[in-house]
Write an enzyme that holds these catalytic residues in place. Structure first.
Site, PDB file in Angstrom:
ATOM      1  N   ARG A  17      27.835 -24.802  17.977  1.00 13.47           N
ATOM      2  CA  ARG A  17      26.553 -24.268  18.178  1.00 13.47           C
ATOM      3  C   ARG A  17      25.844 -24.201  16.635  1.00 13.47           C
ATOM      4  O   ARG A  17      24.672 -23.964  16.766  1.00 13.47           O
ATOM      5  CB  ARG A  17      26.800 -22.537  18.428  1.00 13.47           C
TER       6      ARG A  17
ATOM      7  N   ASP B 182      37.068 -40.439  -5.467  1.00 13.70           N
ATOM      8  CA  ASP B 182      37.002 -39.210  -5.996  1.00 13.70           C
ATOM      9  C   ASP B 182      38.161 -38.723  -7.020  1.00 13.70           C
ATOM     10  O   ASP B 182      38.598 -37.809  -7.180  1.00 13.70           O
ATOM     11  CB  ASP B 182      36.993 -38.164  -5.028  1.00 13.70           C
TER      12      ASP B 182
ATOM     13  N   ALA C 136      41.245 -30.928  -6.010  1.00 16.19           N
ATOM     14  CA  ALA C 136      40.156 -31.236  -7.405  1.00 16.19           C
ATOM     15  C   ALA C 136      40.368 -32.751  -7.470  1.00 16.19           C
ATOM     16  O   ALA C 136      40.927 -33.347  -8.238  1.00 16.19           O
ATOM     17  CB  ALA C 136      40.871 -30.500  -8.580  1.00 16.19           C
TER      18      ALA C 136
END
Length: 388
Positions: A226, A273, A307
């Site tokens: 939704r 990352d 992290a």
């Protein structure tokens, strides 16, 4: 004088060829041919191996115990040298959310020195933050969060000698629309990240010029039937790139496969990352101002949140192939051409094509990295017969 690389397979721009011979002259790619060159030509023999473009990491915070936020040229240079062992020949040093003063110093240092590094080429700066929101903060310090500021971006761009190529923001923050339009107009790729935005807010940001979703699934509002959220926007909006961290910790392989199928592998970008513990033993490290424990292949801050990662980009390529969600050709594209294209630099890196710098990697058919070349010169290699 030209020299030639012989190998079984070449991942060229838009096609795979081989066996054959790839010309390199003065550090630049020349033509490819299935025919042996003249007898006097120097031939470097990689029979049994594959040649792929050098990988492009557009989201990396550190490597081998150095962090971009250390604001230290020697550390920056060590990162550039270290990532050659990951198959990376071009990268964007990536900052973390911090004080304006700290970011001033870091971008100024990189802008003054990025052409001096001796390893992988720095193609610009990725500012990850500080314009984020708290709910999906990840390993960013919320004390520095703020609304987007065009003036601060102008200052950082001036301090960095116009080196900023990418900036991530949360699109629901006040002033985001004007900021995105300005940055995109300055040819800075605007990425969306660390955000609880609705699908409509993300859609509006893309209409204003945002074009990248940062480490998709992580640090963003999830997909709900939704309210599709940021994840739904990353999957469904047209002409945007979706980063993904394929280390087996950040995203389940099935979820990665779903993203690649709906987004398209041409618009999926493999990133690491990676933080300072990349290439290091497990133990205790820092990510910006936060202590990080690296254990069982994952980097986590206190409380258990991920992290960054210790992922190496060549391993991401290998992972998605081993998981059965990409072919070698697709995996290599997602780690070279796609990231370069996402920041508008596919005109100069991320491809094996005539006129491009001869930055390439040598792979085994199992996708193990055997060597990394910069400008036609071998800068990293395993001590293995046939690799030099």
């Amino acid at each position: 004088m030209s020299k030639y690389i012989f190998a079984d397979k070449f991942f060229l721009d838009g096609k795979v060829e081989g066996p054959g011979f790839l010309e390199i002259k003065d550090g630049i790619f020349g033509s490819f041919s299935e025919n042996r060159p003249v007898a006097a030509a120097e031939i470097i023999d990689f029979a049994g191996h594959w040649i792929a473009p050098g990988l492009v990491d557009t989201h990396i915070h550190g490597f081998r115990n150095h962090d971009i936020m250390d604001n230290d040229f020697e550390g920056l240079n060590q990162i550039s040298e270290g990532v050659l062992s990951c198959g990376v020949t071009s990268f964007l040093p990536t900052t973390l959310t911090s004080s304006t003063e700290a970011l001033n110093h870091v971008v100024e240092m990189i802008g003054a020195n990025y052409k001096k590094v001796s390893g992988a080429k720095i193609k610009g700066i990725f500012l990850e933050g500080p314009f984020f929101t708290e709910k999906h903060k990840g390993a960013h310090n919320t004390r520095y969060f703020s609304d987007p500021s065009i003036e601060r971006l102008k200052d950082w761009q001036e301090l960095s000698n116009d080196s900023i190529k990418k900036i991530a923001i949360a699109p629901e923050r006040k002033g985001a629309a004007e900021f995105i339009e300005y940055a995109a107009g300055e040819k800075i790729a605007v990425a969306l990240a660390h955000s609880d935005a609705t699908y409509e807010e993300a859609k509006q940001a893309v209409e204003n010029g945002a074009s990248i979703f940062v480490h998709t699934f992580n640090g963003m509002s999830p997909l709900h039937h939704r309210e599709p959220g940021m994840v739904g926007a990353a999957m469904n909006l047209k002409d945007v790139f979706a980063e993904i961290i394929c280390d087996g910790h950040h995203v389940h392989p099935a979820a990665a496969n779903i993203l690649m199928n709906v987004r398209g592998r041409d618009y999926t970008v493999l990133v690491t990352d990676c933080m300072m513990a990349g290439g290091m033993p497990e133990g205790n490290y820092q990510l910006g101002e936060f202590p990080v424990e690296v254990k069982a292949g994952a980097a986590r801050i206190e409380g258990g949140s991920l992290a960054g990662s210790i992922l190496q980009l060549n391993d991401a390529v290998k992972n998605v192939v081993e998981w059965g969600i990409a072919t070698p050709e697709e995996a290599i594209y997602m780690a070279s051409t796609a990231p370069a294209k996402s920041i508008g630099l596919d005109v100069e890196c991320g491809k094996i094509a005539e006129g491009y710098a001869a930055d390439f990697i040598v792979l085994s058919p199992e996708l193990d990295l055997l060597a990394t070349y910069l400008d036609g010169v071998c800068r990293y290699h395993l001590q293995k017969e046939g690799v030099r």
